[in-house]
Scaffold this active site. Sequence first.
Site, PDB file in Angstrom:
ATOM      1  N   ASP A  18     -54.236  14.434 -17.800  1.00  0.00           N
ATOM      2  CA  ASP A  18     -53.810  14.706 -16.426  1.00  0.00           C
ATOM      3  C   ASP A  18     -52.836  15.874 -16.384  1.00  0.00           C
ATOM      4  O   ASP A  18     -52.896  16.727 -15.494  1.00  0.00           O
ATOM      5  CB  ASP A  18     -53.127  13.470 -15.826  1.00  0.00           C
ATOM      6  CG  ASP A  18     -54.058  12.282 -15.685  1.00  0.00           C
ATOM      7  OD1 ASP A  18     -55.284  12.490 -15.670  1.00  0.00           O
ATOM      8  OD2 ASP A  18     -53.558  11.147 -15.588  1.00  0.00           O
ATOM      9  N   ASN A  54     -61.979  16.069 -23.412  1.00  0.00           N
ATOM     10  CA  ASN A  54     -61.364  15.991 -24.734  1.00  0.00           C
ATOM     11  C   ASN A  54     -62.479  16.043 -25.776  1.00  0.00           C
ATOM     12  O   ASN A  54     -63.667  16.031 -25.437  1.00  0.00           O
ATOM     13  CB  ASN A  54     -60.479  14.751 -24.876  1.00  0.00           C
ATOM     14  CG  ASN A  54     -61.240  13.449 -24.717  1.00  0.00           C
ATOM     15  OD1 ASN A  54     -62.388  13.318 -25.137  1.00  0.00           O
ATOM     16  ND2 ASN A  54     -60.594  12.462 -24.095  1.00  0.00           N
ATOM     17  N   LEU A  55     -62.128  16.106 -27.034  1.00  0.00           N
ATOM     18  CA  LEU A  55     -63.136  16.300 -28.077  1.00  0.00           C
ATOM     19  C   LEU A  55     -64.144  15.157 -28.105  1.00  0.00           C
ATOM     20  O   LEU A  55     -65.351  15.387 -28.271  1.00  0.00           O
ATOM     21  CB  LEU A  55     -62.454  16.436 -29.441  1.00  0.00           C
ATOM     22  CG  LEU A  55     -63.385  16.704 -30.627  1.00  0.00           C
ATOM     23  CD1 LEU A  55     -64.162  17.999 -30.424  1.00  0.00           C
ATOM     24  CD2 LEU A  55     -62.585  16.753 -31.927  1.00  0.00           C
ATOM     25  N   SER A  56     -63.662  13.927 -27.935  1.00  0.00           N
ATOM     26  CA  SER A  56     -64.564  12.780 -27.952  1.00  0.00           C
ATOM     27  C   SER A  56     -65.567  12.859 -26.812  1.00  0.00           C
ATOM     28  O   SER A  56     -66.772  12.619 -27.002  1.00  0.00           O
ATOM     29  CB  SER A  56     -63.755  11.478 -27.865  1.00  0.00           C
ATOM     30  OG  SER A  56     -64.610  10.363 -27.768  1.00  0.00           O
ATOM     31  N   GLU A  57     -65.085  13.185 -25.616  1.00  0.00           N
ATOM     32  CA  GLU A  57     -65.975  13.310 -24.458  1.00  0.00           C
ATOM     33  C   GLU A  57     -66.981  14.441 -24.659  1.00  0.00           C
ATOM     34  O   GLU A  57     -68.163  14.314 -24.310  1.00  0.00           O
ATOM     35  CB  GLU A  57     -65.139  13.551 -23.201  1.00  0.00           C
ATOM     36  CG  GLU A  57     -64.277  12.359 -22.803  1.00  0.00           C
ATOM     37  CD  GLU A  57     -63.184  12.712 -21.819  1.00  0.00           C
ATOM     38  OE1 GLU A  57     -62.666  11.791 -21.164  1.00  0.00           O
ATOM     39  OE2 GLU A  57     -62.825  13.910 -21.707  1.00  0.00           O
TER      40      GLU A  57
END
Length: 474
Positions: free
Chosen positions: A263, A194-197
């Site tokens: 998921d 995701n963007l944060s990761e």
Amino acid sequence: MKLSMPRFDQAPVLVVGDVMLDRYWHGATSRISPEAPVPVVRVEQHEDRPGGAANVALNIAALGAQALLVGVTGRDEAADSLANSLKAAGVDARFQRIDSQPTIVKLRVMSRHQQLLRVDFEEPFRTDAAALAVDVESLLAKVKVLVLSDYGKGALQNHQVLIQAARARNIPVLADPKGKDFAIYRGASLITPNLSEFETIVGRCADEAELVAKGQALMSELDLGALLVTRGEHGMTLLRHGQPALHLPARAREVFDVTGAGDTVISTLAAALAAGEELPSAVGLANLAAGIVVGKLGTAAISAPELRRAVQREQGSERGVLGLEQLLLAIEDARAHGEKIVFTNGCFDILHAGHVTYLEQARAQGDRLIVGVNDDASVTRLKGVGRPINSVDRRMAVLAGLGAVDWVVSFAEDTPERLLEQVRPDVLVKGGDYGVEQVVGAQIVKAYGGEVRVLGLVENSSTTAIVEKIRQKG
């Protein structure tokens, strides 16, 4: 992007990773505890759902694909509940059970669809990585895609062994990454942070151009086949070598709970790729699936019928020739946006200026115009031998090219009454010099509160006259 439903029944996928049990306690709360300033919840219902890698496998099975799962659990009641749920869903689960550690459980206390508290029962697993790798390698011959569902809980210890084993068999590897070291996923076919990761690894991205540049650099550094960054309400961005970035907008109608959305993305991607879809199409399907699952409460799976409806709705949102099922979904979407639906019908054998003017006037009666077209057999019954001049496919294609027309659908009966009962337009329009009560289908439309309007015909414009004139000259 044109999407279609894959043959998921021909799509075996192996999921390896951190399995967990998502446990929900649902209850009512109407008072504050006298012991502390916290609500008192009277539990009325409880349920267990597979979570983590188990939820990925569950989503794959829910789509109708074959899901195999390798993971690590304790030897306890939670593991039994997890195994039973997965077996009932058709997932072939192989657990490495450890006596000394509990199965990971995420307990959520819910009241009126709101999460009040989450309690985690977990310890990082000390996994027998060699035994797990043996289990995985023994199953690779049975599958078309390998998914690494990594929550950083210890089930995945040696990612490279698994990635290289799959690559040696030309099996794509998809990884849902966690942590601050993406180098452990080197050589994967696709990773889906995701963007944060993603920004944890590459730094903050001020705009899409910077996201693309940093993503391409990461792909080259880690020898990744592709990179998919999920961006919440901003959709998804797919990066591939030598291809322009593909940005897909979010498809969620309502967002109730983002639990497990990642998921759903990777499971739909994996199942679609295993079924033979190209990567951009698989990403498009995953984007639709994510839009569905965030509209559900808690960890949830989507079914093949749900995804099929979303695909049909997506195609139905486009203008043009539609089947009835697609049309009904398109109408549902239009009405959700407050749009007024107008319907007219006819043979439209040879489209002429009178038709064009009439259809423009019909479109002005509302926001969306549906044109029902008699099929070839019904035109012959109505107009006689030698008609239609143009087949129904050609007639609909020409109508669909007009700016005034949103959707075109055919019907086999001589009149559109059956179609009107299903479409239920807000306005039924007909051209002619007769009264409203003489319009075929008027009673049907007026019975549910719709309107019927008669528009004047353009003079000296008649398909029959044009056909006769052509025959005389011929």
